[in-house]
Design a protein around this motif. Structure first.
Motif, PDB file in Angstrom:
ATOM      1  N   GLN A 136      21.907   0.316 -23.465  1.00 10.23           N
ATOM      2  CA  GLN A 136      22.736   0.583 -22.288  1.00 10.23           C
ATOM      3  C   GLN A 136      21.943   0.354 -20.994  1.00 10.23           C
ATOM      4  O   GLN A 136      22.461  -0.193 -20.017  1.00 10.23           O
ATOM      5  N   GLY A 137      20.691   0.787 -20.978  1.00 11.52           N
ATOM      6  CA  GLY A 137      19.855   0.550 -19.802  1.00 11.52           C
ATOM      7  C   GLY A 137      19.593  -0.928 -19.566  1.00 11.52           C
ATOM      8  O   GLY A 137      19.576  -1.407 -18.423  1.00 11.52           O
ATOM      9  N   TRP A 138      19.391  -1.672 -20.658  1.00 15.24           N
ATOM     10  CA  TRP A 138      19.203  -3.128 -20.554  1.00 15.24           C
ATOM     11  C   TRP A 138      20.439  -3.783 -19.935  1.00 15.24           C
ATOM     12  O   TRP A 138      20.337  -4.653 -19.054  1.00 15.24           O
ATOM     13  N   MET A 139      21.625  -3.352 -20.381  1.00 19.31           N
ATOM     14  CA  MET A 139      22.872  -3.905 -19.824  1.00 19.31           C
ATOM     15  C   MET A 139      23.014  -3.551 -18.340  1.00 19.31           C
ATOM     16  O   MET A 139      23.436  -4.392 -17.535  1.00 19.31           O
ATOM     17  N   LEU A 140      22.648  -2.328 -17.972  1.00 15.41           N
ATOM     18  CA  LEU A 140      22.716  -1.927 -16.565  1.00 15.41           C
ATOM     19  C   LEU A 140      21.820  -2.818 -15.713  1.00 15.41           C
ATOM     20  O   LEU A 140      22.224  -3.283 -14.640  1.00 15.41           O
ATOM     21  N   GLY A 141      20.592  -3.065 -16.193  1.00 16.02           N
ATOM     22  CA  GLY A 141      19.665  -3.900 -15.434  1.00 16.02           C
ATOM     23  C   GLY A 141      20.191  -5.312 -15.246  1.00 16.02           C
ATOM     24  O   GLY A 141      20.105  -5.879 -14.148  1.00 16.02           O
ATOM     25  N   HIS A 142      20.755  -5.893 -16.291  1.00 16.24           N
ATOM     26  CA  HIS A 142      21.312  -7.251 -16.178  1.00 16.24           C
ATOM     27  C   HIS A 142      22.527  -7.272 -15.257  1.00 16.24           C
ATOM     28  O   HIS A 142      22.721  -8.227 -14.496  1.00 16.24           O
ATOM     29  N   TYR A 143      23.347  -6.229 -15.323  1.00 18.66           N
ATOM     30  CA  TYR A 143      24.536  -6.176 -14.464  1.00 18.66           C
ATOM     31  C   TYR A 143      24.133  -6.087 -12.992  1.00 18.66           C
ATOM     32  O   TYR A 143      24.696  -6.798 -12.144  1.00 18.66           O
ATOM     33  N   VAL A 144      23.167  -5.226 -12.692  1.00 19.16           N
ATOM     34  CA  VAL A 144      22.723  -5.062 -11.296  1.00 19.16           C
ATOM     35  C   VAL A 144      22.233  -6.385 -10.724  1.00 19.16           C
ATOM     36  O   VAL A 144      22.466  -6.701  -9.538  1.00 19.16           O
ATOM     37  N   LEU A 145      21.569  -7.191 -11.546  1.00 17.96           N
ATOM     38  CA  LEU A 145      21.052  -8.481 -11.066  1.00 17.96           C
ATOM     39  C   LEU A 145      22.076  -9.606 -11.202  1.00 17.96           C
ATOM     40  O   LEU A 145      21.738 -10.787 -11.036  1.00 17.96           O
ATOM     41  N   GLY A 146      23.328  -9.262 -11.493  1.00 17.30           N
ATOM     42  CA  GLY A 146      24.364 -10.287 -11.586  1.00 17.30           C
ATOM     43  C   GLY A 146      24.164 -11.238 -12.749  1.00 17.30           C
ATOM     44  O   GLY A 146      24.511 -12.413 -12.643  1.00 17.30           O
ATOM     45  N   VAL A 206      15.813   1.048  -8.667  1.00 15.21           N
ATOM     46  CA  VAL A 206      17.117   0.374  -8.758  1.00 15.21           C
ATOM     47  C   VAL A 206      17.787   0.337  -7.386  1.00 15.21           C
ATOM     48  O   VAL A 206      18.368  -0.683  -6.988  1.00 15.21           O
ATOM     49  N   SER A 207      17.670   1.444  -6.631  1.00 14.55           N
ATOM     50  CA  SER A 207      18.281   1.491  -5.299  1.00 14.55           C
ATOM     51  C   SER A 207      17.620   0.505  -4.352  1.00 14.55           C
ATOM     52  O   SER A 207      18.273  -0.051  -3.451  1.00 14.55           O
ATOM     53  N   ALA A 208      16.317   0.261  -4.527  1.00 14.24           N
ATOM     54  CA  ALA A 208      15.610  -0.676  -3.642  1.00 14.24           C
ATOM     55  C   ALA A 208      15.901  -2.122  -4.020  1.00 14.24           C
ATOM     56  O   ALA A 208      16.027  -2.992  -3.142  1.00 14.24           O
ATOM     57  N   VAL A 209      16.030  -2.400  -5.321  1.00 10.57           N
ATOM     58  CA  VAL A 209      16.225  -3.781  -5.769  1.00 10.57           C
ATOM     59  C   VAL A 209      17.655  -4.261  -5.498  1.00 10.57           C
ATOM     60  O   VAL A 209      17.871  -5.416  -5.120  1.00 10.57           O
ATOM     61  N   THR A 210      18.634  -3.362  -5.684  1.00 10.98           N
ATOM     62  CA  THR A 210      20.040  -3.780  -5.576  1.00 10.98           C
ATOM     63  C   THR A 210      20.358  -4.484  -4.259  1.00 10.98           C
ATOM     64  O   THR A 210      20.965  -5.566  -4.267  1.00 10.98           O
ATOM     65  N   PRO A 211      19.978  -3.961  -3.073  1.00 12.57           N
ATOM     66  CA  PRO A 211      20.302  -4.693  -1.829  1.00 12.57           C
ATOM     67  C   PRO A 211      19.522  -6.003  -1.688  1.00 12.57           C
ATOM     68  O   PRO A 211      19.977  -6.908  -0.974  1.00 12.57           O
ATOM     69  N   LEU A 212      18.368  -6.100  -2.358  1.00 13.26           N
ATOM     70  CA  LEU A 212      17.537  -7.294  -2.196  1.00 13.26           C
ATOM     71  C   LEU A 212      18.080  -8.495  -2.973  1.00 13.26           C
ATOM     72  O   LEU A 212      17.748  -9.637  -2.650  1.00 13.26           O
ATOM     73  N   PHE A 270      23.201  11.994 -11.338  1.00 11.46           N
ATOM     74  CA  PHE A 270      23.880  10.865 -11.984  1.00 11.46           C
ATOM     75  C   PHE A 270      25.067  10.405 -11.131  1.00 11.46           C
ATOM     76  O   PHE A 270      25.304   9.204 -10.963  1.00 11.46           O
ATOM     77  N   SER A 271      25.825  11.375 -10.605  1.00  5.60           N
ATOM     78  CA  SER A 271      27.027  11.035  -9.828  1.00  5.60           C
ATOM     79  C   SER A 271      26.661  10.329  -8.525  1.00  5.60           C
ATOM     80  O   SER A 271      27.315   9.349  -8.129  1.00  5.60           O
ATOM     81  N   LEU A 272      25.620  10.805  -7.844  1.00  4.68           N
ATOM     82  CA  LEU A 272      25.201  10.171  -6.583  1.00  4.68           C
ATOM     83  C   LEU A 272      24.697   8.750  -6.838  1.00  4.68           C
ATOM     84  O   LEU A 272      25.002   7.818  -6.084  1.00  4.68           O
ATOM     85  N   PHE A 273      23.903   8.575  -7.899  1.00  6.28           N
ATOM     86  CA  PHE A 273      23.405   7.237  -8.242  1.00  6.28           C
ATOM     87  C   PHE A 273      24.569   6.303  -8.567  1.00  6.28           C
ATOM     88  O   PHE A 273      24.610   5.150  -8.103  1.00  6.28           O
ATOM     89  N   PHE A 274      25.528   6.811  -9.318  1.00  6.73           N
ATOM     90  CA  PHE A 274      26.688   6.008  -9.687  1.00  6.73           C
ATOM     91  C   PHE A 274      27.516   5.658  -8.448  1.00  6.73           C
ATOM     92  O   PHE A 274      28.013   4.530  -8.315  1.00  6.73           O
ATOM     93  N   ALA A 275      27.665   6.619  -7.525  1.00  5.96           N
ATOM     94  CA  ALA A 275      28.420   6.359  -6.291  1.00  5.96           C
ATOM     95  C   ALA A 275      27.744   5.253  -5.475  1.00  5.96           C
ATOM     96  O   ALA A 275      28.421   4.393  -4.887  1.00  5.96           O
ATOM     97  N   GLY A 276      26.409   5.263  -5.431  1.00  7.05           N
ATOM     98  CA  GLY A 276      25.685   4.216  -4.711  1.00  7.05           C
ATOM     99  C   GLY A 276      25.929   2.846  -5.326  1.00  7.05           C
ATOM    100  O   GLY A 276      26.154   1.855  -4.616  1.00  7.05           O
TER     101      GLY A 276
END
Length: 337
Positions: A136-146, A206-212, A270-276
């Motif tokens: 699940q974490g692997w899928m999250l990482g790939h999703y965040v990077l499109g 994750v929060s730092a990488v996502t906008p970059l 978890f909820s705040l991270f998900f909201a971001g």
């Protein structure tokens, strides 16, 4: 025309329902996956049984939220479902193997006739929990990077996989602080103390990488006035991390006071991270490729599906609340229901 709502509203409603289902799954199945990850940390058979008893009445119902979230993606956003499942086919298959393995192990450990066989099923339960969390974490990482490719994307997905497993271990430890007592509770406090700061580091990365990785996401966070309006999100997250970390330093308290706070603090994190993440990616359901309107089913179909969802969702919520009310309090001797 649709019989219920304007056509443009329906994809937004289904995106909200799908996001809610995924958040419920991550929180609810997260704590029981976390308990599975932590199981090898104890050697006493009575403590192992108590950990299993702490999640026994909840774990299979918790996975219903995953079925609901994926089902909504399939029926409401079929083209996005095709793109996402094609990109994540292998980790999804591995996750399903892990979830199946832990489900089988949970049932068969009860039928073991000796301690050696029981321990083998315990190992299978742990392997299934770790496999599901990492995939699940692997899928999250790939999703965040499109769904980007290359060594950097693989390294980020690997970091995300480990980070989510640590996050599940933290919320699992917080659940055990609430639901157990004595030496096992003190051990759970120690596990939560160890996991909270790597969890904070994972949220920060994750929060730092996502906008970059996306100029659009960067603008959503750092243009004016959004940068000021969204500032409370990271500030509250940092305050929660510091508050829960400080609370854990002083636990346990007399009369088991504040035993629930670490778990609800984890839920809030978890909820705040998900909201971001939701703010970063909305309105895209496939990052930078398909919006919810581009990938949605026909409005007439969504109207019919919504009628079914309005019927099913309260039932799932109802039995989740009922299970929590009936099996509330401290975990007792292991019983298979």
């Amino acid at each position: 025309m649709t019989p219920f709502l304007p056509p443009d509203w329906l994809p937004v409603i289904f995106a909200g329902l799908m996001a809610l289902s995924i958040l419920f799954y991550v929180v609810l199945d997260g704590f029981d996956l976390g308990v599975g990850i932590l199981l090898p940390r104890v050697t006493e058979e009575a403590d192992r049984d108590r950990m299993i008893a702490a999640i026994g009445p909840f774990w299979d119902a918790n996975e219903t939220w995953l079925v609901l979230g994926v089902g909504l993606l399939l029926v409401a956003f079929p083209s996005a479902h095709g793109v996402i499942l094609t990109a994540l086919y292998l980790p999804v298959a591995i996750m399903l193997v892990g979830l199946t393995l832990r489900g089988v192990a949970f049932e068969f450990r009860a039928k073991a006739h000796d301690l050696t066989t029981k321990r083998r099923w315990d190992h299978a339960f742990v392997a299934g929990s770790v496999t599901a969390a990492l995939s699940q974490g692997w899928m999250l990482g790939h999703y965040v990077l499109g769904f980007a490719e290359g060594w950097a994307a693989i390294a980020f997905a690997a970091m995300s996989a480990v980070g989510l497993a640590i996050a599940y271990a933290f919320i699992g430890a917080a659940w055990l602080i609430w639901r157990t007592e004595g030496a096992l509770q003190r051990q759970a406090i120690g596990w939560a103390r160890l996991a909270i700061w790597p969890l904070g580091l994972g949220i920060l990365l994750v929060s730092a990488v996502t906008p970059l990785v996306s100029p659009r996401i960067f603008d959503r966070w750092f243009s004016f006035p959004e940068v000021f309006l969204l500032a409370p999100l990271p500030i509250v997250t940092a305050a929660l991390l510091l508050g829960v970390g400080n609370l854990l330093k002083h636990m346990p308290f007399p009369d088991d006071a504040l035993r629930r706070l670490p778990f609800w603090g984890a839920v809030a994190l978890f909820s705040l991270f998900f909201a971001g993440l939701a703010w970063s990616f909305f309105p895209y359901v496939v990052p930078e490729r398909l919006t919810i309107w581009q990938s949605a089913s026909a409005p007439e179909s969504l109207s019919l599906i919504l009628a079914g969802a309005i019927f099913v969702l309260p039932i799932i919520l109802g039995y989740t609340v009922l299970a929590w009310r009936i099996f509330g309090g401290k975990a007792r001797d292991l019983t298979y229901y």
